[in-house]
Design an enzyme around this catalytic site. Structure first.
Site, PDB file in Angstrom:
ATOM      1  CB  THR A   1      -2.836   3.720   0.834  1.00 25.13           C
ATOM      2  OG1 THR A   1      -3.248   5.177  -0.281  1.00 25.13           O
ATOM      3  CG2 THR A   1      -3.820   3.487   1.092  1.00 25.13           C
TER       4      THR A   1
ATOM      5  CG  LEU B   1      -1.387  -0.623   1.619  1.00 28.31           C
ATOM      6  CD1 LEU B   1      -2.431  -0.858   3.114  1.00 28.31           C
ATOM      7  CD2 LEU B   1      -2.562  -1.253   0.608  1.00 28.31           C
ATOM      8  CG  ASP B   2       0.195   4.407  -3.102  1.00 21.09           C
ATOM      9  OD1 ASP B   2       1.330   3.417  -2.897  1.00 21.09           O
ATOM     10  OD2 ASP B   2      -0.487   5.232  -3.542  1.00 21.09           O
ATOM     11  CE  LYS B   3       5.600   8.799   4.915  1.00 12.87           C
ATOM     12  NZ  LYS B   3       6.442  10.268   3.784  1.00 12.87           N
TER      13      LYS B   3
END
Length: 309
Positions: free
Chosen positions: A140, A136-138
């Site tokens: 998110t 997951l993105d930082k």
């Protein structure tokens, strides 16, 4: 040192990446595809794409790079564990936490926390990213599954690759989406002029499909549910921006003006993940409640709409 191996393709019609997974089960299909993209795989001495169909009789050679040395230290970072057994651990990742170390980020990541929390993790992605099956993105938040051994890692990676694992997200976006639901299709690749961004591209992109459904409308904003068929980098952020509805407070793809909401990073949350347990094969669904910052935004929008009515 790097290791080079060669195999004779006995069967015709099989994809190159699928063929190599059979002979290198310790490598995930996505890892093999990266090696193919890097030119580390040759078919009769020639570079081919991952979807190249073997004719039969070719010699397929593969250079397997040496695993990166361990440079990540365990850290006693609290984890919100949704589920754990001897094969997998499911985390509710907080917004702001980087999943695995990268250039300039060597501490405070999920991998640092996992190394402290777990005695064993899979090493298929190289020791620098133990246990990480997907990311997951930082900024998110939400559900993320990690593998504790290579058997679990291979099985989970295959479920994600073949779309038998299902991920559902919640996002708050700019604008009033007129449709009740829709499907966004567009190959995603590196942005042609900004290498830090992704974009829908005509060439050298990977197929991406996002299903969205409107849950609530707030005039200038909309709460949507997004379901992924594919898992490309920044997929939801790029796709929603492409239809004119970027995520609230998205620093890369959203409006340049400052956000009126107190939230760090894009308003995106991985709500649930459904998969088959890699060993027992039981279907399991894991859910993480919306984080407080997104709930606060929604409460404010609902109160504002109530006053208008």
């Amino acid at each position: 040192m790097a290791k080079e191996v060669s195999y004779k393709a006995e069967e015709a019609g099989k994809r190159l990446d699928v063929f190599l997974v059979t002979y290198q089960p310790e490598l995930s299909r996505s890892h093999i595809q990266k090696l193919i993209d890097q030119g580390a795989v040759l078919v009769d001495g020639q570079v081919r794409k991952a979807n190249y169909k073997l004719r039969g009789g070719e010699t397929v050679s593969l250079v397997i790079p040496e695993a990166e040395p361990v440079s990540v230290e365990p850290e006693n970072i609290p984890l919100d564990v949704l589920y754990e057994d001897k094969d997998i651990i499911v985390i509710n990742k907080p917004r702001g936490m980087v999943v695995h170390p990268a250039a300039g980020v060597h501490t405070g990541t999920l991998v640092n926390a996992l190394l402290y929390h777990c005695h064993d993790l899979s090493g298929i992605n190289g020791e620098i990213r133990p246990g990480i099956v997907h990311r997951l993105d930082k900024d998110t938040s939400g559900v993320l599954v990690c593998a504790k051994n290579d058997v679990a890692h291979l099985d989970l990676a295959e479920q994600i690759s073949t779309k038998t694992a299902h991920r559902i997200y919640r996002a708050i976006v700019h604008g009033n989406i007129k449709e009740e639901a829709g499907i966004i299709k567009g190959d995603i690749g590196r942005h042609p002029t900004d290498r830090k961004k992704m974009a829908i591209v005509r060439e050298n992109g990977k197929p991406a499909v996002t299903h969205f459904k409107v849950l609530e409308r707030f005039g200038e904003y909309t709460l949507v549910e997004c379901r992924l068929e594919t898992g490309r980098t920044h997929q939801i952020r790029v796709h929603m921006t492409s239809i004119g509805h970027p995520l609230v407070n998205d620093p890369k793809y959203g409006p340049k003006k400052s956000s009126p909401f107190a939230i760090k990073g894009q308003a995106l949350h991985s709500l649930s993940l459904t998969l088959n347990h890699p060993v027992t094969k039981e279907e399991m669904t894991f859910t993480a409640p919306l984080p407080q910052d997104m709930e606060k935004i929604l409460t404010g929008l609902r109160n504002k709409m109530a006053k208008i009515k």
